[in-house]
Design an enzyme around this catalytic site. Structure first.
Site, PDB file in Angstrom:
ATOM      1  N   ASP A 207       0.272  -4.887   1.570  1.00  8.64           N
ATOM      2  CA  ASP A 207      -0.484  -5.389   0.420  1.00  8.64           C
ATOM      3  C   ASP A 207       0.296  -6.460  -0.332  1.00  8.64           C
ATOM      4  OD1 ASP A 207      -2.842  -5.337  -1.105  1.00  8.64           O
ATOM      5  OD2 ASP A 207      -1.944  -4.033  -2.612  1.00  8.64           O
ATOM      6  N   SER A 231      -7.530  -6.080  -5.003  1.00 15.39           N
ATOM      7  CA  SER A 231      -7.914  -5.777  -3.629  1.00 15.39           C
ATOM      8  C   SER A 231      -9.240  -5.026  -3.639  1.00 15.39           C
ATOM      9  CB  SER A 231      -6.842  -4.924  -2.948  1.00 15.39           C
ATOM     10  OG  SER A 231      -5.599  -5.588  -2.954  1.00 15.39           O
ATOM     11  N   GLN A 281      -7.899  -7.935   4.789  1.00 14.11           N
ATOM     12  CA  GLN A 281      -8.163  -7.539   3.409  1.00 14.11           C
ATOM     13  C   GLN A 281      -9.070  -8.556   2.740  1.00 14.11           C
ATOM     14  OE1 GLN A 281      -5.425  -7.784  -0.349  1.00 14.11           O
ATOM     15  NE2 GLN A 281      -5.031  -5.771   0.552  1.00 14.11           N
TER      16      GLN A 281
END
Length: 297
Positions: A207, A231, A281
């Site tokens: 991330d 996110s 993502q």
């Protein structure tokens, strides 16, 4: 940081991923004290994967996960992880995890675990980039930008990150625009010999820097521009065994951004060039002021 100090910060991450068992298939995790606004997405993903992994036999290894970030996590209170044992088959096991705070779901994760099996193999070629030892450490890259970037630049960092290309804050100053971001990463110290922990640490690290590729395409950088981001979802596929305390190349790029959302894809390669994991993502990104469409290589 010195080696002992770096190991201490990494040990804190390992402790963060060592969830407390409350009841069968229910676990509790906490956040670092220095987090003041919201829980880091990689943390909740890593903790949820730990919870899922603790309910499957040791001979089943995670090969994929799909997650949604539903609400911002509150770092001041613990997170409760509830595991649903969806299926236990002869070769695969499936788990669903719901992370709860204040009585509401903040995150959901589905993960699939597989018995190790032999089969056909191939891998795409890794990008030709300088090795990590030839690149400056993160502290050198943020020198002079600490006050403007904020806690991201000055907070404890259990992951050693070394940029191959210019980091977003440097590229913004130079006017360079690219939808590709490449960094070498590794846990900054030694990790225990636990395959599940190795995967969870990589999930935590995945991330980091991923959405940079979306912003860099428009000459925008966290901390230097008025950017609000979060996110939305996160997916990973794990292709081969690895150690998260050994160098991996994180090759990220953004194929598109629209509707206040940006898509980023990432590939983790070993130092020997094998593809270890793939990441996708989508993030919610609000940038103050007009943003022109970008076509970059």
């Amino acid at each position: 940081m010195s080696a002992p100090a770096a190991q201490e910060v990494l040990d804190q991450l390992v402790a963060l991923l060592d969830l407390e068992r409350i009841e069968d298939d229910i676990y509790r995790g906490v956040s670092p004290e220095h987090r003041s606004t919201r829980v880091f997405g990689g943390q909740v993903a890593g903790q949820a994967l730990v919870a899922a992994g603790r309910t499957v036999p040791d001979d089943r290894h995670v090969h994929s996960l799909h997650a949604y970030f539903i609400r911002a996590g509150d770092p001041r209170v613990p997170i409760v992880y509830m595991v649903d044992r969806v299926r236990d088959g002869r070769s695969f096991a499936t788990r669903r995890v719901t992370a709860v705070q204040h009585g509401k779901a903040i995150f959901t994760l589905s993960a699939s675990f597989q018995l190790v099996q032999a089969g056909i193999e191939h891998t795409t070629a890794a990008p030709d980039v300088p090795g990590p030892e030839d690149l400056p450490r993160f502290a050198e890259r943020v020198a002079g930008y600490e006050e403007r970037i904020g806690p991201v630049a000055t907070g404890p960092r259990p992951i050693d990150v070394r940029y191959v290309n210019d980091p977003p804050w440097v590229a913004r100053e130079s006017g360079a625009r690219t939808a590709r971001n490449q960094v070498w990463m590794r846990a900054d110290g030694a990790l225990p010999d636990d395959p599940l922990l190795q995967v969870c640490v990589l999930a935590y690290a995945s991330d980091m820097t991923l959405l940079d590729s979306v912003l860099s395409a428009h000459g925008v950088a966290w901390g230097l521009d008025r950017v609000r981001g979060a996110s939305l979802d996160h997916a990973m596929w794990f292709h081969r065994p690895f150690r998260a305390d050994e160098w991996v190349l994180y090759d990220c790029e953004s194929p598109t951004a629209s509707g206040s959302r940006g898509l980023a894809t990432g590939r983790f390669f070993s130092v020997t060039g094998e593809l270890l994991a793939t990441v996708v993502q989508e993030g919610l990104l609000h940038v103050a002021g007009p943003a022109e469409p970008a076509r970059v290589s």
